[in-house]
Design a protein around this motif. Sequence first.
Motif, PDB file in Angstrom:
ATOM      1  N   MET A   1      -4.159 -21.373 -14.363  1.00 45.63           N
ATOM      2  CA  MET A   1      -3.828 -20.341 -13.381  1.00 45.63           C
ATOM      3  C   MET A   1      -2.907 -20.843 -12.294  1.00 45.63           C
ATOM      4  O   MET A   1      -2.706 -20.169 -11.293  1.00 45.63           O
ATOM      5  N   LEU A   4      -0.074 -18.562 -11.118  1.00 44.22           N
ATOM      6  CA  LEU A   4      -0.491 -17.337 -10.445  1.00 44.22           C
ATOM      7  C   LEU A   4      -1.250 -17.624  -9.157  1.00 44.22           C
ATOM      8  O   LEU A   4      -1.026 -16.975  -8.128  1.00 44.22           O
ATOM      9  N   ALA A 108      -9.355  -8.932 -12.343  1.00 47.27           N
ATOM     10  CA  ALA A 108      -8.101  -9.679 -12.192  1.00 47.27           C
ATOM     11  C   ALA A 108      -8.312 -11.163 -12.459  1.00 47.27           C
ATOM     12  O   ALA A 108      -7.502 -11.799 -13.155  1.00 47.27           O
ATOM     13  N   PHE A 109      -9.385 -11.731 -11.953  1.00 45.59           N
ATOM     14  CA  PHE A 109      -9.647 -13.151 -12.162  1.00 45.59           C
ATOM     15  C   PHE A 109      -9.922 -13.452 -13.633  1.00 45.59           C
ATOM     16  O   PHE A 109      -9.365 -14.390 -14.208  1.00 45.59           O
ATOM     17  N   PHE A 111      -9.271 -11.646 -16.422  1.00 44.56           N
ATOM     18  CA  PHE A 111      -8.176 -11.356 -17.342  1.00 44.56           C
ATOM     19  C   PHE A 111      -7.031 -12.356 -17.174  1.00 44.56           C
ATOM     20  O   PHE A 111      -6.323 -12.678 -18.132  1.00 44.56           O
ATOM     21  N   THR A 112      -6.844 -12.848 -15.949  1.00 46.02           N
ATOM     22  CA  THR A 112      -5.866 -13.916 -15.754  1.00 46.02           C
ATOM     23  C   THR A 112      -6.316 -15.187 -16.465  1.00 46.02           C
ATOM     24  O   THR A 112      -5.504 -15.904 -17.061  1.00 46.02           O
ATOM     25  N   GLN A 113      -7.595 -15.438 -16.436  1.00 42.99           N
ATOM     26  CA  GLN A 113      -8.119 -16.602 -17.148  1.00 42.99           C
ATOM     27  C   GLN A 113      -7.919 -16.474 -18.650  1.00 42.99           C
ATOM     28  O   GLN A 113      -7.643 -17.458 -19.350  1.00 42.99           O
ATOM     29  N   ILE A 115      -5.423 -15.037 -20.162  1.00 40.68           N
ATOM     30  CA  ILE A 115      -4.013 -15.258 -20.494  1.00 40.68           C
ATOM     31  C   ILE A 115      -3.630 -16.724 -20.339  1.00 40.68           C
ATOM     32  O   ILE A 115      -2.863 -17.270 -21.142  1.00 40.68           O
ATOM     33  N   THR A 116      -4.177 -17.386 -19.342  1.00 43.14           N
ATOM     34  CA  THR A 116      -3.724 -18.747 -19.028  1.00 43.14           C
ATOM     35  C   THR A 116      -4.545 -19.839 -19.706  1.00 43.14           C
ATOM     36  O   THR A 116      -4.083 -20.974 -19.791  1.00 43.14           O
ATOM     37  N   SER A 173      -4.871 -12.941 -26.637  1.00 40.84           N
ATOM     38  CA  SER A 173      -5.226 -12.659 -25.247  1.00 40.84           C
ATOM     39  C   SER A 173      -5.293 -11.163 -24.987  1.00 40.84           C
ATOM     40  O   SER A 173      -6.213 -10.676 -24.302  1.00 40.84           O
TER      41      SER A 173
END
Length: 441
Positions: A1, A4, A108-109, A111-113, A115-116, A173
């Motif tokens: 992350m 971001l 948000a946290f 779903f960002t995890q 992807i990354t 993802s």
Amino acid sequence: MDFLLPSYSMNQATWFYLSFLLIVAIYFRFMRIFSLRNLDLALLLSASPGLLFVAAQEDSPIGHAWLFVIACVFLLRMFFDPILSRRPYLGQNLNTHGMAFLFFSVCAFLFTQVITSSLPQETEETIAQADYIMNLTATDPVKISKEEFSTGGPAAPIFVVILKLIFNDLAPSILAILAHAAVISGLWFVGRNLFGDKSIGLAMATLYLLLPCTAYNVAEFNHVLPAALVTWAFVAFRKPVVSGVLLGLASGTLLFPVFLLPLWAAFYGRKRAGRFVMALVAVAIVLLASLAFTSKDSDSFFEKTIGTINVPLTALSNQEFSPGFWKDADYVSPYRWPVMASYFIMLIFMTIWPRRRNVEVLLAQSAAAIIGTQLWYTQKGGVYLLWYVPLLLMVIFRPRLTHLKFIEELEESTVAKSPSNGDSKKSSASSTTGKNLQLFR
């Protein structure tokens, strides 16, 4: 992350501590300490230390024994749920607007995890199986069907294939995000349509995201996807064809939804079970047709089909290469077969009793059927909490659901109470209004 959120870091233990504080602050009933809600929260949170033990050491005897005991307690909780007639409304310690803000923030946290972070091993195996189905690799089909792809059926790779055509390398993802989104949206619709309260749906969805088991396995879409399909089957429980299609797709993804099919067929009864079974057969035909369409010849189709059939056989048999409760405790491994026999006896008993069942009974029995698989499953049995957590949340948050009836039952009661003289039109109108209120409440 890092690109971001610079310098952001969150390990599993830290997430457990923070989520524990948030869950207690929002859902714990401080004015009624000795309540069923607080007991359920304690049970949900008690599974996280076992997951931490397994994350630190994959073949941890303490971790797998811990999760085995927790699964047993969850199973007992489902057995006693139908007899708990008092279901008082217990709101959250946070208003709806604050809950919505927390919900989108956690989304948000996580779903960002997704992807990354790097892909889990089982997700990579599903992607490899998708490549094999589309003939993108020249891997030996016999090796794939017997060793590598023993954790799922053809449905999950087919979903990967479809998304790969659109998103290419981001397909895993995207599929994980869509699977979690399907779970949380299904919980919201269950709260709105079945429970009659949108705030309950939002509370269930937020708690699902806050639970450590969700964050620990957030990228494993092949375990979230069947749970999402089962959740939406409850949203569409009034339509046997739709629920049959959803449960058929779930059964084509992993093994555990197969054990829900007799419970749902018994729930629909004679009049609707036929449509439910026809939908299951149609899904099976479509899945086999997809394998045939992506096969070069009959031998390739045969190997893919055998690989799919090999999934339940591999899960039912002993697997020495899979860490879990039965592998670590070699001295108790012979007792696995009595546990399996007890599970199937339990499944037969739940299928034939009670004769007249409602959504409350179906919900508790479905959760019990999925939890019970964790007691004998050889591939990390007890670790896959995401299989049954959505149903567990429905059982924990549900009010009394006696108002959820089928049209036939309402018609029978209406015919029995309808007058035979001039008030028939008035009673017909009132019965129609009653149907709409009970069916769409």
